[in-house]
Design an enzyme around this catalytic site. Structure first.
Site, PDB file in Angstrom:
ATOM      1  N   CYS A  79      38.590  55.808  43.791  1.00 37.40           N
ATOM      2  CA  CYS A  79      38.433  56.312  42.427  1.00 37.40           C
ATOM      3  C   CYS A  79      39.421  57.437  42.150  1.00 37.40           C
ATOM      4  O   CYS A  79      39.866  57.622  41.010  1.00 37.40           O
ATOM      5  CB  CYS A  79      36.997  56.767  42.187  1.00 37.40           C
ATOM      6  SG  CYS A  79      36.370  57.921  43.426  1.00 37.40           S
TER       7      CYS A  79
ATOM      8  N   HIS B  15      32.586  61.507  43.299  1.00 31.12           N
ATOM      9  CA  HIS B  15      33.223  60.464  42.503  1.00 31.12           C
ATOM     10  C   HIS B  15      34.186  61.111  41.509  1.00 31.12           C
ATOM     11  O   HIS B  15      33.910  62.181  40.959  1.00 31.12           O
ATOM     12  CB  HIS B  15      32.155  59.658  41.761  1.00 31.12           C
ATOM     13  CG  HIS B  15      32.717  58.518  40.975  1.00 31.12           C
ATOM     14  ND1 HIS B  15      33.428  57.489  41.563  1.00 31.12           N
ATOM     15  CD2 HIS B  15      32.684  58.231  39.646  1.00 31.12           C
ATOM     16  CE1 HIS B  15      33.792  56.628  40.627  1.00 31.12           C
ATOM     17  NE2 HIS B  15      33.359  57.059  39.463  1.00 31.12           N
TER      18      HIS B  15
END
Length: 1032
Positions: free
Chosen positions: A98, A354
């Site tokens: 990510c 994340h």
């Protein structure tokens, strides 16, 4: 419809008035519930399993209503993967990529960088001969990192897909998709790689694009306090790394970045004018700013106290418009930037979390949130970070979000801010078109599969509608039985319809078992013909397969069950008096006490006997072997092992012929013994022989005990630690022999006499002795027992000895005094002894799944209590701590406490050679008592399962779970020796099974996120080592 139990009772209510020999067809049909009324649709909420005529609630509702085409397939609409008009394309997260996806989206929205990258001459479009370009374009595939980035940007611009796979670029970079890396380091290395690639282009307009876009000029200026000389050091920067610790807004961060630094003490500056070290000041001066200003907020910092990275979860305020003019050297210059991207890291730890990106579209000024495959457009053309900041991230020192002024935003997760003051080339467009064609072909294939499933479902729908109307069997017409479960699967389109299998419904006579009728459904012959023609199977079960034998057997059993209560009362009254004649029968007292229960079990067994292919026929149920000693048959308790009448008269009694005749009705196969039956002759003979053997064993035990009384009572035993003066030779036998012999002496009638001494257990294959005098002192004596010469003579007479073993003391006079040597017969086999020692040491170094004990100490003393914590699965025992009254073991006669805190075995002067360790002797203890060598767990101690090849760092992670002490706060030692090398294995550090490791904990730091960081760091960090970002 009545419940299943009521239907069962109604089916057999007629047996009360009908004997088995009077059963007719009508009784059989009642037992099989042929005439039970069928249920109508809507009358039952679910299927009546006890009614074979109920065909409601078996799954037909899905086929008899309106057709729902979506129920015929499980294929998603392929158009859901299609990109909507005027939307952006997402990127697939390949595991932990990510952080890559966020930067790719930010760089893609830099229109100048994208345009420049399309013009890069690493591809066929750079050829001057366009005919060659057309020829090569059909076979063109991206190879280099730059070409993969070109292709990726082209797909992000013109792909028909909602999201694309960036694995081509990730593989070209050599990134590990399962490991999350430092996002800021990735940004620096990737831009450096692009700059190096573009600097090699022939087009001068492309060579300096990265510098023009991202590079600014600054200098480090050092001023001598003595002479005032200024020494500037020019430098370029591509981003400003701003410290956020202790600051609330972006302006404070930039101000601190440019503030003056004092150089004094050991850090003084060498002035070339003064030619000596002088106190000085140093500051950074900004001379120019780039077109795209990247501001790195240093959220991930190195914690010197823990030795690992940690994240700063503090709020920082930043404006939508940033005026950098006041920070430039040229005063009065207005340099205003507009916020174009915010990169976010969600999570409290520096090693997990994340990454997402908020990016402003340069053409429409709309803000978008890029979260891997998902892209969300913000409302009102404004940046919205509130949702990201509301993510549940538990931090002990959580602070309230400060209020932000208009035009400002506030975040505790933002780690990079970007401020800012095309058609695709043909060769790339052809690649995009090729990918779009593959996507369209996939959409057509999925649509065709959906259509085939719908067509198949419609055909099944017509079949069900046709057959379901034919299923009910009318009264008086022929019928057949099919399994209920098969009908359900036939109506359940998610499973493949198999052939009809009626094999499980058969009784031992090959017909339909009456107990199975509740699991079958009665259907018309016409419907059965169609189903068997289409799906096959068998056997076919029609009205002729109703089993009269099973119904008659069930009738007999049920009638006996009803009569059992009356017979029990009558038998109870009859057995109260003795038999009046000599025609009585022997009955076991246990059988007579429990005959009613045995009768019920026998009747139930008679019901089960008719079941065939059921896995429980003929007493082969699942509980057959649960208790072999449990009585299975009436009168079995007076059977001897030879099948005759037991010789134990106390376990049986006589009953009259009348009582026996009533019992035989329920137990026709029970063993029968009349009053005149003689007991088993074999048992009588064995009883006489047993009594004679017991007398012999008692005599033998008494003789051996009197001859070897000291050995039996463990008195006056010789020891190796203090050799007896009255003899120079001692004999050795296995300790196992002595233990077994003592058992026989104590219970001569219950145990087998010991007949031989197996000394070969102590010898090697070559016949040599395996132990030395010193090794027996050090612990090998736990396997042997020492005998006096007189005792050995007695043992040699009473037992068979395969090989005598002795140890001799030899005293010799020397000029310096007398010396003593010890020899054994047979002599020591040195080769086998060395191999034995080598194997022992190897087992200590190469072990797996062994237990070690970790003991927490405070100020070099064992902790008295330990908090109960949730420990990991690596702990060997998940048990509650037992209260220990004797904390230090000073009152325990079996153990003594020594300096290292571990418990060791105590020995007394009179102990035979069975010591486990050369611990100091204790005076006054009871002689001859062998103590347990099992480790006794103390309070505050944990047992952990470890392996020899496990590193010390991995052990510290286990200890962290068990004691809630972070690895950097752990001080471990074993036998006073500190364990410090985290990378060393436990085997190399001398940690052996059953070791006791002392844990002394430093004062923990009040940072709860640090403990989570340490838990994440189980492997050494390698960063981008070995990837294409570093030229590999």
């Amino acid at each position: 419809m009545a419940p299943r139990v009521q239907l069962e009772k109604a089916a057999w209510r007629w047996v009360e008035s009908v004997r088995p020999e009077d059963i007719h067809r009508e009784h059989i049909e009642i037992a099989y519930r042929i005439c039970v009324p069928s249920c109508k649709r809507g009358a039952c909420r679910r299927n009546c399993k006890g009614n074979p005529n109920c065909l409601v609630g078996i799954g037909e509702h899905a086929w008899l209503g309106e057709i729902n085409e979506n129920s015929f397939h499980n294929i998603d609409d392929p158009n859901s993967e299609r990109r909507d008009k005027n939307t952006f394309v997402g990127l697939t997260n390949l595991g932990a990529t990510c952080y890559v996806n966020t930067f790719l989206q930010v760089w893609f929205h830099n229109l100048e960088l994208r345009r420049t990258l399309y013009l890069c001459q690493n591809c066929p479009s750079s050829q001057s001969n366009w005919w060659e370009v057309l020829q090569e374009a059909w076979d063109y595939e991206p190879r280099s990192i730059c070409e993969h980035l070109q292709y990726l940007f082209a797909l992000l611009q013109n792909s028909n897909r909602r999201y694309i796979d960036p694995s081509g670029l990730v593989k070209a970079l050599g990134l590990d998709t399962g490991q999350q890396q430092d996002a800021q380091e990735f940004s620096k290395l990737f831009l450096s790689l692009l700059e190096d690639t573009l600097s090699k282009q022939k087009n001068p307009n492309l060579q300096n694009v990265i510098q023009l876009q991202f590079c600014g000029q600054m200098s480090y200026v050092t001023v001598c306090n003595q002479c005032g000389r200024a020494s500037p050091l020019p430098s370029r920067y591509y981003e400003l790394e701003l410290n956020i610790q202790g600051h609330k807004n972006l302006t404070e961060c930039v101000t601190e970045f440019l503030k003056e630094e004092k150089l004094d003490g050991d850090n003084r500056y060498f002035c070339e004018s003064c030619q000596s070290k002088q106190n000085a000041t140093r500051r950074i001066k900004l001379h120019s700013l780039p077109r795209v200003l990247n501001l790195q907020l240093m959220r991930f910092v190195f914690d010197r106290q823990t030795g690992h990275k940690k994240k700063l979860n503090t709020f920082i305020s930043f404006p939508e418009q940033l005026d950098m003019g006041p920070f430039l050297e040229g005063k009065g210059i207005k340099c205003v930037y507009e916020l174009s991207a915010v990169l976010i890291h969600r999570g409290v730890s520096a090693y997990s979390g994340h990454y997402i990106a908020h990016v402003r579209d340069a053409r429409t000024s709309d803000w978008y949130k890029f979260n891997d495959e998902e892209i969300e457009k913000m409302e009102g053309k404004k940046l919205q970070l509130g949702i990201e900041e509301d993510i549940a991230e538990t931090v002990k020192s959580q602070t309230r979000k400060p209020k932000c002024s208009k035009g400002y935003h506030c975040s505790r997760n933002a780690y990079m801010l970007v401020y800012n003051p095309l058609s695709v080339p043909g060769f790339l467009q052809r690649l995009v078109d090729r990918d779009n064609r593959k996507f369209e072909e996939w959409c057509l294939e999925m649509a065709d599969m959906r259509k085939q499933s719908v067509d198949k479902g419609k055909a099944k729908h017509e079949e069900v509608k046709e057959l379901y109307e034919l299923l009910p069997a009318e009264d008086g017409q022929q019928y057949e039985f099919v399994p209920l479960e098969w009908l359900k699967k036939w109506l359940d389109d998610s499973t493949v319809t198999k052939e009809i299998d009626n094999g499980n419904f058969l009784c031992s006579h090959g017909k339909l078992h009456p107990d199975k009728v509740g699991e079958a459904k009665r259907i018309s012959v016409k419907a059965a013909e169609l189903l068997f023609d289409r799906y096959g199977g068998g056997p076919r079960l029609d009205g002729s397969t109703l089993c009269e034998e099973c119904v008659g057997q069930r009738c007999r059993v049920l009638r006996l069950k009803n009569q059992l209560a009356e017979d029990f009362k009558e038998v109870t009254n009859l057995v109260k008096g003795p038999p009046k004649s000599d025609e009585g029968y022997w009955v076991g007292k246990t059988s007579l006490r429990s005959w009613r229960q045995l009768a019920l079990e026998q009747l139930d067994e008679d019901e089960e006997e008719t079941k065939h292919i059921d896995g429980k026929s003929n007493g082969e149920g699942p509980n057959q072997d649960e208790d072999e000693e449990e009585m299975k048959t009436f009168n079995e308790d007076i059977l001897c092992r030879h099948g005759g009448l037991s010789i134990l008269e106390s376990e049986r009694r006589l009953v009259t012929e009348e009582v026996w005749s009533k019992l035989r009705v329920y137990f026709p196969r029970a063993p029968q013994f009349t009053q005149l039956q003689e007991p088993c002759q074999q048992c009588l003979r064995l009883e006489r022989e047993g009594k004679e053997n017991e007398a012999l064993n008692r005599m033998m035990a008494s003789e051996q005990k009197s001859s070897l009384l000291n050995l039996f009572q463990e008195k006056n035993r010789p020891t190796l630690t203090k050799w007896p003066q009255e003899t120079d030779i001692l004999y050795i036998v296995p300790l196992f022999f002595v233990d077994e012999w003592r058992k026989f002496i104590r219970r001569p009638t219950k145990t087998t006499p010991v007949s031989s001494v197996g000394n070969s257990l102590l010898l090697c294959p070559h016949g040599g002795f395996m132990f030395t005098h010193d090794s027996m002192l050090m612990g090998d004596a736990q396997h042997i027992a020492l005998l006096w010469p007189g005792e050995w003579e007695v043992i040699s007479r009473h037992f068979l000895v395969d090989q005598p073993i002795s140890i001799c003391r030899i005293s010799q006079a020397t000029p310096n005094g007398s010396s003593v040597e010890y020899t054994t017969q047979p002599e020591l086999c040195r080769d086998c002894r060395e191999g034995f020692i080598f194997q022992q040491q190897r087992d200590m170094r190469e072990y797996a799944q062994a237990t070690v004990y970790v003991r927490k100490v405070i100020d070099d003393k064992r902790v008295s209590t330990a908090p109960e914590v949730n420990v990991s699965g690596s702990e060997a025992e998940d048990e509650r701590e037992e209260p220990v009254a004797k904390v230090d073991g000073e009152q325990d006669p079996d153990f003594s406490q020594i300096e290292d805190g571990a418990k060791r075995q105590r020995l007394s002067d009179g102990t035979i050679g069975a010591a486990a360790s050369p611990a100091p002797m204790a005076s006054g203890g009871k002689s001859g008592i062998r103590r347990s060598t099992r480790h006794r767990k103390l309070r505050g101690e944990r047992a952990l399962i470890v392996s020899a090849n496990q590193t010390l760092k991995e052990l510290k992670i286990q200890i962290m779970h068990a004691f809630s002490v972070a690895p950097f706060d752990q001080n471990l030692s074993i036998d006073g020796r500190c364990l410090t090398d985290d990378s060393a294995t436990l085997g190399s550090l001398g940690v052996i099974p059953e070791s006791v490791i002392c844990l002394k904990a430093d004062e923990p730091i009040a940072d709860y996120a640090a403990l989570d960081d340490v838990y994440q760091v189980c492997m050494p960090e390698e960063g981008f080592k070995g990837t294409g970002l570093l030229g590999h």
